[in-house]
Each structure stands twice: as C-alpha cells, then as structure tokens.
Scaffold this active site. Structure first.
Site, PDB file in Angstrom:
ATOM      1  N   CYS A 462       0.864  -1.168   0.000  1.00 40.30           N
ATOM      2  CA  CYS A 462       0.000   0.000   0.000  1.00 40.30           C
ATOM      3  C   CYS A 462       0.906   1.224   0.000  1.00 40.30           C
ATOM      4  O   CYS A 462       2.063   1.126  -0.397  1.00 40.30           O
ATOM      5  CB  CYS A 462      -0.963  -0.008   1.189  1.00 40.30           C
ATOM      6  SG  CYS A 462      -0.134   0.134   2.784  1.00 40.30           S
ATOM      7  N   PHE A 463       0.426   2.363   0.455  1.00 40.10           N
ATOM      8  CA  PHE A 463       1.202   3.596   0.371  1.00 40.10           C
ATOM      9  C   PHE A 463       2.523   3.489   1.130  1.00 40.10           C
ATOM     10  O   PHE A 463       3.551   3.961   0.674  1.00 40.10           O
ATOM     11  CB  PHE A 463       0.367   4.745   0.945  1.00 40.10           C
ATOM     12  CG  PHE A 463       0.559   6.037   0.208  1.00 40.10           C
ATOM     13  CD1 PHE A 463       1.368   6.129  -0.908  1.00 40.10           C
ATOM     14  CD2 PHE A 463      -0.099   7.176   0.631  1.00 40.10           C
ATOM     15  CE1 PHE A 463       1.533   7.306  -1.592  1.00 40.10           C
ATOM     16  CE2 PHE A 463       0.051   8.376  -0.037  1.00 40.10           C
ATOM     17  CZ  PHE A 463       0.871   8.428  -1.155  1.00 40.10           C
TER      18      PHE A 463
END
Length: 520
Positions: A462-463
């Site tokens: 994810c980020f």
C-alpha cells in the site's frame, strides 16, 4: 470465520480500497493549481493570468484532474475486481468496468420506465454517469460490483463448458456472466438503494449536527485505527458518499466531502463549508505539518547524545514526507511499537486538532488526495482565500501545536523512560539507515527474514507498507530484526503474513521483490 480471518479480510479490503485513493493526489494537485490560478483575486494582482492562453491552460488542468474525481466510482469497481482476482487480472478489471456500466444502465432504464427518474428533472441522488442517466450509488455501487466480479472471476475463470458453448470457456466466460449478474444487481438496487440513500442523508445530518464533538471523534478514530490498517473505513465513506455531505453547487447536486470540496474549488463564487472541510482532514494539516514535527524534535532531544546524529537522520527523513505529503506513518511507526502510550496521546491530540480547525473554520484539505498538507495550504488555502479558506490560522495554531507536541512528548518520554529511537543502548553499528541504492542487497534479506522464497505466497504494497502473505508465520524473524537490520520503521503481523513499514519506498520494494521471486 474466526477473528483472525475476519481481521485479515478487512485488512485486505482496506488495501484494495486504497488503490483508487492513491490515484487522487495528481488529480487533487491539478484541480488545486487550476482553481488557484483562475482565482479572481489572484487575477486582479496578476492580470496576465486572465488572458485566453492561461485561462485555457488552467481550465485544461482542472478538466484533467477531474477525470479521476468525476469517475471515482467506476475506478473503485475496476480496482477491486483487479485487486481480488487470483489470476488473469486484466480480464477481471475489464469485467469490473462492464459490470459497473451494466448495473447503472439497467437500473437507470428500469427506473425511467417506472417513472421514478425524470430525465428532464433529476432529483438528489440521480445523475448521468458516463452518459447513462441512473441512480447514483456512489462508491458503494462500485464496491458492490467490484466484489461481485472478483467472486465470479475467481470461481469461473477456468470453467470448461459443453462443446456447444465452448466459445465461452475460461476467461471469456467472465465478461458474459458479469453482464448477466450485473443486470439483476441493477434491478435489485433500484428497489434497495433509495431507502439507503435516505438513511445516509439522515446519518449525515446527525453527524453534522454533532459539530465540534463529531470533528473530534472523526480525527481520533481515524488515527487509532491506523496501526491495524483499518483507518480507511473511517474516512472513505465520508470522502465519497452522502455521509460527507450533500450540496448543490453550480446547479449540480454533489455528494461526498472530496467531491464537494473539488466542486467548490471548480465553481466561481462557491464558498468553503467547515462541515465539509473537516471530512477532508483539515485537522491533519495541523498535526502533520506542526504537531508531529514537534514530536520528532522531542524524540531527537531525548535521545542519548551519542545517538543523536543517527536519530536526526531518521527524524528528518520521516518529517519531510509527513509535512509535505501527509504521509505520517514513517514518523508514527518510529514510536508506535516502542512507546504505544505516545501513540495514544498522539491520537487524542489529532482529535483535538480537528476541534481547533473546526472552531476557527480552517477550510484547507489535508490528505494526499489534495497534494498533501503543504501544497493544499498553498493552492487551496492561500490562493483560494476568497472562498473562506482562513489559511492564516495555520501558522498561528501551528506554533502552538508544535510546542504542545514537543513538551508533551518530551515529558512523557523522560517521565516513563520510554525507549524511543536513540534512547535504547546501541552500538554504533547497530543503527542502519535505509540506502536507496542497496535494495539489491536488502530484498534478499527481507525474503530470508520471513522464511525464504518458498514461504512467500503474495507480495503487495500500500502507500507505506510492504504486505507479504506467507504460508507459515512462525518463520518470521523477531520485530527488532526488521528495524535494526532491515531499516524498517516497524512491522505488523497479521493472520496470514506480515506488513513491513517502509514509508513511500514500499511500492518500489514490492516491484523489486516480485522480480526477485519471479512472480506476477
């Protein structure tokens, strides 16, 4: 299904839902810049910005940015179908788009035939989506279709039909079954969703009526769920559904805080509304730019003198993405696991930040969807001051919040002898800093730390987190090994694997690890 599996399922859904959200930063920047430089006040100061060339340029920037903003629901459908597909992901993504459009087309035609929708007089919750007049289910419709398509895809993408239907064997069956099932979903939602819309509107009114208390709960809960990877479920509904508000702007009914905020930026004369701004994380601008910077200074000041140089490097590397882009996890994870008490205090102060920004009506969006705190403050705040951004409150509250975070963190660290970075006994060679040029050496070490190649089933990101799905969690090294030897900011162990926090390098590490392992 036991608690661990439920938790794991929610985490996976959170990861998949983040994919479309991560498309928003560029659109937010384009819309922010385009709106800022077509601002009437700015044009008075710099008249050349009002000539036809610049007017067209900035309008094109806004139009480009709104490609994502105006089609976020179909993007959700595509990303969820893609994200959950076990294999043949391209077919799943295509089917996600087909399913979403089929659902809306059938639902719209059915409601028009019943007289519920009058195409010449659309009501709240009715709109044209990619040229189809229908009921606006928002991102919920995209999520529903995405989940349905991913289920159909994973169940049937290897199907073998009788010879007479052999043309539909395998992945060719997925678009066909998607269109059929989505048609039934469209009819079903034409009965189910209108009451849901009414309930959401009532919920939005209730939450908005709580005023400053609601602002605190929103900010506090979003931070408290961060360590579990479930914070997306707090803000995403407010971002894109009527929970975040419903407003008529420029003759168009808009719902969802992100959509409303963008519509205000796009519409001359439209004014910011604090009941919308709080849901696009105005409080985060305050604690990300100033509060956590003060916390970083406190961690540096309380570190042992012989370790301060190393801690300074760590804190500076964490503060820059935090203040500029709103990526707070690298800094938060530097103290979350070693001093969870500090994270609880941080969550409370985050909630208070939302109270303060609500009281002074600070109307500047904070998430990366709008370019991050600093760019949002410049383009959406300073350059859109005539919309009531009240941008000038940030430096005033910011100094206060920096001081509060600094002294509270420093007092608690010393009082309870918390082992924040630099306070533990460390030899000079024990603290390693991440080197962007040695990932060729780092990736094999990460692989070995989780049990080797044969123990890794999936590699995602994810980020800020490298997410690994594993066969056997017992083969994972101890938490300290990841921080001391692999330059990680922290790890989170889940039911079927581990999440290693590497900040904005996580996506690069994912790609390199997939290449190293030879997987898709």
């Amino acid at each position: 299904m036991d608690k661990k599996k439920i938790f794991s399922s929610f985490q996976k859904l959170g990861k998949v839902l983040m994919a479309p959200v991560l498309l928003l930063p560029i659109s937010g920047i384009l819309v922010g810049v385009g709106s800022a430089f077509t601002n009437a006040s700015l044009i008075k100061v710099a008249p050349f910005l009002g000539n036809s060339f610049f007017s067209l340029l900035f309008q094109l920037m806004k139009d480009a940015g709104n490609v994502v903003n105006n089609n976020i629901s179909v993007i959700f459908a595509i990303c969820i179908a893609y994200g959950y597909a076990k294999s043949e992901k391209a077919t799943a993504a295509l089917s996600g788009f087909l399913g979403y459009m089929t659902m809306n087309t059938i639902m719209g035609s059915f409601l028009i035939a019943r007289g519920v929708i009058d195409t010449s007089n659309l009501l709240t919750g009715q709109k044209a989506i990619l040229g189809v007049t229908t009921l606006d289910t928002g991102v919920f419709g995209g999520i529903i279709i995405g989940l349905i398509v991913s289920y159909l895809h994973n169940k049937y993408y290897k199907i073998q039909l009788p010879p007479v239907l052999g043309i539909f064997n395998g992945t060719r069956f997925i678009p066909a079954i998607t269109i059929i099932v989505s048609s039934f979903v469209g009819v079903l939602l034409s009965f189910v969703f209108p009451p849901i819309q009414n309930a959401l509107e009532l919920s939005s009114e209730f939450i908005n009526s709580t005023g400053v208390f609601g602002a605190f709960v929103y900010g506090f809960a979003e931070r408290m769920l961060l360590p579990f990877g479930l914070h997306h479920f707090i803000y995403l509904p407010f971002f894109f559904t009527s929970l975040g508000g419903v407003m008529e702007i420029g003759g168009q009914t808009v719902e969802g805080a992100v959509n409303i905020y963008n519509a205000i930026l796009n519409t001359p004369g439209a004014m910011f509304d604090i009941n919308i701004s709080r849901y696009v994380m105005n409080g985060k601008v305050l604690f990300a730019m100033f509060g956590l910077t003060g916390a970083a200074l406190a961690i540096y000041k309380t570190a042992k003198k012989e370790n301060r140089k190393k801690v300074a490097s760590l804190m500076i590397a964490a503060v820059i993405p935090c203040a500029l882009m709103g990526i707070t996890e690298p800094l938060e994870y530097s103290f979350l696991f070693v001093a969870p008490m500090l994270f609880g205090i941080h969550a409370l102060l985050s909630g208070v930040a939302y109270i303060l920004t609500y009281i002074v009506q600070f109307n500047v969006a904070g998430p990366s969807a709008f370019g991050g705190p600093l760019l949002s403050w410049i383009f959406n705040g300073i350059l859109n001051s005539d919309k009531g951004s009240h941008w000038y409150w940030l430096p005033i509250l910011g100094v206060f919040y920096f001081v509060i975070y600094y002294y509270v963190f420093k007092f608690v660290i010393v009082k309870f002898n918390l082992k924040t970075p630099g306070r533990e006994v460390m030899e000079a060679e024990e603290v390693k800093t991440s080197n962007e040029n040695n990932t060729g050496e780092l990736i094999p070490k990460i692989v070995e730390s989780v049990g080797g190649k044969d123990n890794i089933l999936k590699v995602e990101a994810c980020f800020t987190r490298l997410r690994l799905t594993l066969k056997d969690n017992s083969l994972i090294e101890k938490d300290d090994y990841f921080k001391n030897e692999l330059s990680a900011n922290g790890i989170v162990k889940v039911a079927q694997g581990v999440q290693i926090i590497y900040g904005n390098k996580a996506s690069v590490y994912k790609t390199e690890m997939r290449e190293y392992l030879g997987i898709e």
